[in-house]
Design a protein around this motif. Sequence first.
Motif, short mmCIF file in Angstrom:
data_model
loop_
_atom_site.label_atom_id
_atom_site.label_comp_id
_atom_site.label_asym_id
_atom_site.label_seq_id
_atom_site.Cartn_x
_atom_site.Cartn_y
_atom_site.Cartn_z
N LEU A 299 0.82 -1.21 0.00
CA LEU A 299 0.00 0.00 0.00
C LEU A 299 0.85 1.27 0.00
O LEU A 299 0.56 2.23 -0.72
CB LEU A 299 -0.96 -0.02 1.20
CG LEU A 299 -1.90 1.17 1.32
CD1 LEU A 299 -2.74 1.37 0.06
CD2 LEU A 299 -2.82 1.02 2.54
N GLN A 300 1.93 1.25 0.81
CA GLN A 300 2.78 2.45 0.89
C GLN A 300 3.35 2.82 -0.48
O GLN A 300 3.35 3.99 -0.88
CB GLN A 300 3.92 2.20 1.90
CG GLN A 300 4.68 3.46 2.26
CD GLN A 300 3.80 4.50 2.94
OE1 GLN A 300 3.12 4.21 3.92
NE2 GLN A 300 3.79 5.72 2.41
N THR A 301 3.80 1.80 -1.22
CA THR A 301 4.35 2.04 -2.56
C THR A 301 3.30 2.70 -3.44
O THR A 301 3.58 3.65 -4.18
CB THR A 301 4.78 0.70 -3.20
OG1 THR A 301 5.56 -0.02 -2.26
CG2 THR A 301 5.53 0.89 -4.49
N ALA A 302 2.07 2.16 -3.38
CA ALA A 302 0.99 2.71 -4.21
C ALA A 302 0.69 4.15 -3.82
O ALA A 302 0.52 5.03 -4.68
CB ALA A 302 -0.26 1.85 -4.07
N LEU A 303 0.67 4.42 -2.52
CA LEU A 303 0.39 5.79 -2.06
C LEU A 303 1.49 6.75 -2.52
O LEU A 303 1.21 7.86 -2.97
CB LEU A 303 0.28 5.81 -0.53
CG LEU A 303 -0.99 5.17 0.04
CD1 LEU A 303 -0.84 4.92 1.55
CD2 LEU A 303 -2.20 6.05 -0.23
#
Length: 399
Positions: free
Chosen positions: A160-164
């Motif tokens: 999720l962090q990468t996507a954000l």
Amino acid sequence: MVDFTGIKTPFYLYDLDLLRETVSRASKEAGKYGYFIHYAIKANYDPVISGAIRDHGLGVDCVSGNEVRKSLEFGFSERVIVFAGVGKTDEEIKLALDKDIFCLNCESVEELKVIEELAGRSGRTARVALRVNPAVEAETHRHISTGMDENKFGISLPHLQTALDLCSGSEHLEFTGLHFHIGSQITSLEPYRRLCRRVNRIWEQYDISKRGGYILNLGGGFGIDYNDPGRNSIPDFKPFFRLFSENLQLPEGIDVRFELGRSLVGQCGKIVTSVLYVKEGIDKKFVITDAGMTELMRPSLYQAVHKIINISSSGNPETYDVAGPVCESTDIFARDAVLPATSRGDLLQILSCGAYAESMTLNFNLRDKPGKLYIAGGDLMPAGDLPGEDYHKKAMHSR
Ligand code: LLP
């Protein structure tokens, strides 16, 4: 009692009065908390049904480019269309960008990169919500469970962090918030309670508001009563929406949305089918109907139970396996069903077929396309030459 004499079977029969009552109750309960509902149109693409739902002011949730096209054709505004799906093609993403739909619910970092590239190439900004796989057990049939690690749906938490970060680093992506959908035909509120806890934690931990997130889309999945549709013809939306209002702990002003399919349309449809044969087996009798898994594949796919009634007979109860004519052993609607003594020519109704029956029809065995009829104000109405279209137009004109 509606008279079906002379009507070719099998056909879908949709009760528009029940549909309207169901949608208006759902809207009312959601409205108490300012929640917005998108209709998961995959449940049923019928134009009259979709038109009635549009007229109630709901948005729409799509999972293919053709669903987006259909929704626009049915008169849903592009501003209320969301588009999810793990395998959006470039063509489908371009369509969503061209039509400027409200939001793409993005299901992977890989997809996000493609959306970014395509938006960049056409000089646009794509509004995206990130669909998160929250690892919450939905307590439903495993074939319709979507929110666990083993499921292909959504971005799992470690990514999720990468996507954000991708969203914040791109001028072609506008991050709108988070999307979840943990499964379908969920009959207990407990999984939703767990989902709320998970959402609260994710929202805080990943600073979703600070990143500009303002949409929380919780998907659909609210189940219906297949065992006793007569008693529970309208799902109890009150405790469902209340649960979210009591359990979500989010900053002020978050726009909370749902994508309901089955709970809106499931109980308004039936299949009316004729008995072709009552066949003697070994220690059992088979009722062979002219409808098959081609018109309702839920029992074959998910061992789903649909109540069946015989509207022609009032004979003594007997036990039958009710089967369709298709060349598949799984083409069975019910095993050991108790029906009044049944014979060739009797009309049966298979209940709770408003969702995922007509929209999942198969072409197998080159069977005829089933017909369809509507009940409105107690009257039976045919679909016309183009199924649905005429009535859609009439419904539009009579508004
Ligand atoms: N949102 C998303 C992203 C979905 O994938 C679905 C359903 C929904 C909303 C609507 O879920 P509902 O409120 O209808 O449960 N064919 C299966 C059901 C498949 C559901 C697929 N996704 C069945 O007949 O039980």
